[in-house]
Design a protein around this motif. Structure first.
Motif, mmCIF file in Angstrom:
data_model
loop_
_atom_site.group_PDB
_atom_site.id
_atom_site.type_symbol
_atom_site.label_atom_id
_atom_site.label_comp_id
_atom_site.label_asym_id
_atom_site.label_seq_id
_atom_site.Cartn_x
_atom_site.Cartn_y
_atom_site.Cartn_z
ATOM 1 N N ASP A 73 8.793 2.706 -4.804
ATOM 2 C CA ASP A 73 8.237 2.254 -3.524
ATOM 3 C C ASP A 73 8.706 3.204 -2.419
ATOM 4 N N ASP A 74 8.099 3.035 -1.248
ATOM 5 C CA ASP A 74 8.455 3.906 -0.120
ATOM 6 C C ASP A 74 9.797 3.528 0.472
ATOM 7 N N VAL A 75 10.034 2.223 0.670
ATOM 8 C CA VAL A 75 11.226 1.803 1.397
ATOM 9 C C VAL A 75 11.716 0.470 0.859
ATOM 10 N N LYS A 105 -2.974 -6.179 -3.302
ATOM 11 C CA LYS A 105 -3.010 -7.324 -2.387
ATOM 12 C C LYS A 105 -4.222 -8.218 -2.676
ATOM 13 N N GLN A 124 5.540 -11.843 -1.931
ATOM 14 C CA GLN A 124 6.381 -10.823 -1.289
ATOM 15 C C GLN A 124 6.833 -11.312 0.094
ATOM 16 N N THR A 175 9.064 -9.755 3.335
ATOM 17 C CA THR A 175 9.806 -8.632 3.916
ATOM 18 C C THR A 175 10.516 -9.137 5.179
ATOM 19 N N GLY A 176 11.103 -8.218 5.945
ATOM 20 C CA GLY A 176 11.791 -8.617 7.163
ATOM 21 C C GLY A 176 10.833 -9.082 8.246
ATOM 22 N N TYR A 177 9.535 -8.830 8.081
ATOM 23 C CA TYR A 177 8.589 -9.104 9.166
ATOM 24 C C TYR A 177 7.294 -9.767 8.706
ATOM 25 N N ALA A 223 0.800 -1.195 0.000
ATOM 26 C CA ALA A 223 0.000 0.000 0.000
ATOM 27 C C ALA A 223 0.854 1.275 0.000
ATOM 28 N N MET A 224 2.035 1.209 0.573
ATOM 29 C CA MET A 224 2.715 2.460 0.888
ATOM 30 C C MET A 224 3.584 3.016 -0.239
ATOM 31 N N ALA A 271 14.261 -2.564 2.300
ATOM 32 C CA ALA A 271 15.002 -3.028 3.486
ATOM 33 C C ALA A 271 15.710 -4.346 3.164
ATOM 34 N N THR A 272 14.984 -5.474 3.240
ATOM 35 C CA THR A 272 15.628 -6.757 2.885
ATOM 36 C C THR A 272 15.781 -6.908 1.369
ATOM 37 N N GLY A 273 14.990 -6.154 0.623
ATOM 38 C CA GLY A 273 14.989 -6.312 -0.835
ATOM 39 C C GLY A 273 14.018 -7.390 -1.300
ATOM 40 N N GLY A 274 13.354 -8.053 -0.355
ATOM 41 C CA GLY A 274 12.450 -9.144 -0.721
ATOM 42 C C GLY A 274 11.321 -8.698 -1.646
ATOM 43 N N THR A 275 10.768 -7.526 -1.374
ATOM 44 C CA THR A 275 9.651 -7.037 -2.202
ATOM 45 C C THR A 275 10.130 -6.702 -3.615
HETATM 46 O O1 LIG Z 1 12.710 -4.581 1.272
HETATM 47 P P1 LIG Z 1 11.600 -5.269 2.011
HETATM 48 O O2 LIG Z 1 12.071 -5.969 3.246
HETATM 49 O O3 LIG Z 1 10.816 -6.168 1.111
HETATM 50 O O4 LIG Z 1 10.605 -4.165 2.591
HETATM 51 C C1 LIG Z 1 9.992 -3.179 1.801
HETATM 52 C C2 LIG Z 1 8.519 -3.364 1.654
HETATM 53 O O5 LIG Z 1 7.897 -3.366 2.954
HETATM 54 C C3 LIG Z 1 6.799 -2.453 2.956
HETATM 55 O O6 LIG Z 1 5.619 -3.058 2.539
HETATM 56 P P2 LIG Z 1 4.659 -3.915 3.489
HETATM 57 O O7 LIG Z 1 4.687 -5.314 2.982
HETATM 58 O O8 LIG Z 1 5.009 -3.719 4.920
HETATM 59 O O9 LIG Z 1 3.218 -3.371 3.166
HETATM 60 P P3 LIG Z 1 2.570 -1.901 3.227
HETATM 61 O O10 LIG Z 1 3.128 -1.167 2.027
HETATM 62 O O11 LIG Z 1 1.123 -2.192 3.089
HETATM 63 O O12 LIG Z 1 2.972 -1.271 4.538
HETATM 64 C C4 LIG Z 1 7.194 -1.398 1.931
HETATM 65 O O13 LIG Z 1 6.064 -0.709 1.428
HETATM 66 C C5 LIG Z 1 7.929 -2.186 0.879
HETATM 67 O O14 LIG Z 1 7.047 -2.631 -0.141
#
Ligand SMILES: O=P(O)(O)OC[C@H]1O[C@H](OP(=O)(O)OP(=O)(O)O)[C@H](O)[C@@H]1O
Ligand SMILES: Nc1nc2[nH]cnc2c(=O)[nH]1
Length: 191
Positions: free
Chosen positions: A121-123, A84, A97, A99-101, A62-63, A125-129
């Motif tokens: 994208d907004d962020v 989603k 997808q 992510t770290g969590y 979403a972000m 982190a792990t690069g998984g997305t």
């Molecule tokens: O590099 P990564 O570890 O993959 O993290 C980055 C992803 O995590 C967040 O999405 P999230 O799945 O939390 O969903 P959201 O956008 O709905 O908050 C963010 O928007 C990225 O898509």
């Protein structure tokens, strides 16, 4: 990037299991998103991405959506969202997808053959997305030519290998319960 840097340094930190997590308008739409922050980010993206070779922007729910929308309004380049929710269109491609969590399923629709794509994208982190988006985009018939995120978040671990260089505007870490800015790559490009 002055507004972005100032607001990041003030961002509250919450624990998400083992993971320390900053809460910010860029990544959470909380606290409220100020229009000048969105403009600052869209302008910085324009400075670091070669938009002449981009036909369409793609982002992940979403972000990424508010950043894709702001950049789209500023550049007149249309955007789509990897959702989603599945729609079941004929050419839908699923994205798994991680992510770290969390883990999630996203679905890409409405990419034309040969379309040149910018992933925003907004962020990161792990690069998984981004890794999952790259693999799925390759199945759509579109071509991923540029990728950019607002924030590169250090995790203390090596990110996954990616088939494309990902531009970021700021690199940050969380140290002693505060966001620390490690790198502002737009300093020369935009100031
Ligand atoms: O590099 P990564 O570890 O993959 O993290 C980055 C992803 O995590 C967040 O999405 P999230 O799945 O939390 O969903 P959201 O956008 O709905 O908050 C963010 O928007 C990225 O898509
Ligand atoms: N909001 C938010 N999203 C993230 N995604 C990866 N790291 C973070 C973080 O610290 N905050």
């Amino acid at each position: 990037m002055e507004t972005l840097k100032r607001t990041l340094r003030e961002a509250p930190i919450v624990d998400r299991g083992e993971y320390q997590y900053f809460v910010h308008p860029v990544t959470d739409c909380l606290p409220e998103v100020q229009p000048d922050l969105l403009r600052e980010i869209a302008t910085a993206f324009e400075a670091v991405v070669d938009l002449d070779r981009v036909d369409k922007i793609i982002t992940a729910e979403a972000m990424g959506v508010h950043h894709a929308a702001a950049l789209s309004m500023q550049t007149d380049i249309p955007f789509v969202v990897a959702r989603k929710r599945a729609y079941g269109f004929e050419d839908e491609v699923a994205v798994h997808q991680t992510t770290g969590y969390a883990e999630d399923e996203l679905y890409i629709n409405c990419i034309e053959d040969g379309e040149r794509l910018l992933f925003v994208d907004d962020v990161y982190a792990t690069g998984g997305t981004i890794r999952a988006m790259c693999d799925a985009i390759a199945e759509t018939g579109g071509e991923l030519v540029e990728a950019a995120v607002v924030i590169r978040r250090q995790t203390g671990e090596e990110p996954v290998d990616l088939p494309i260089e990902v531009q970021h505007l700021l690199e940050v870490d969380i140290v002693d319960g505060e966001v620390v800015i490690l790198d502002d790559v737009t300093a020369e490009a935009t100031e």
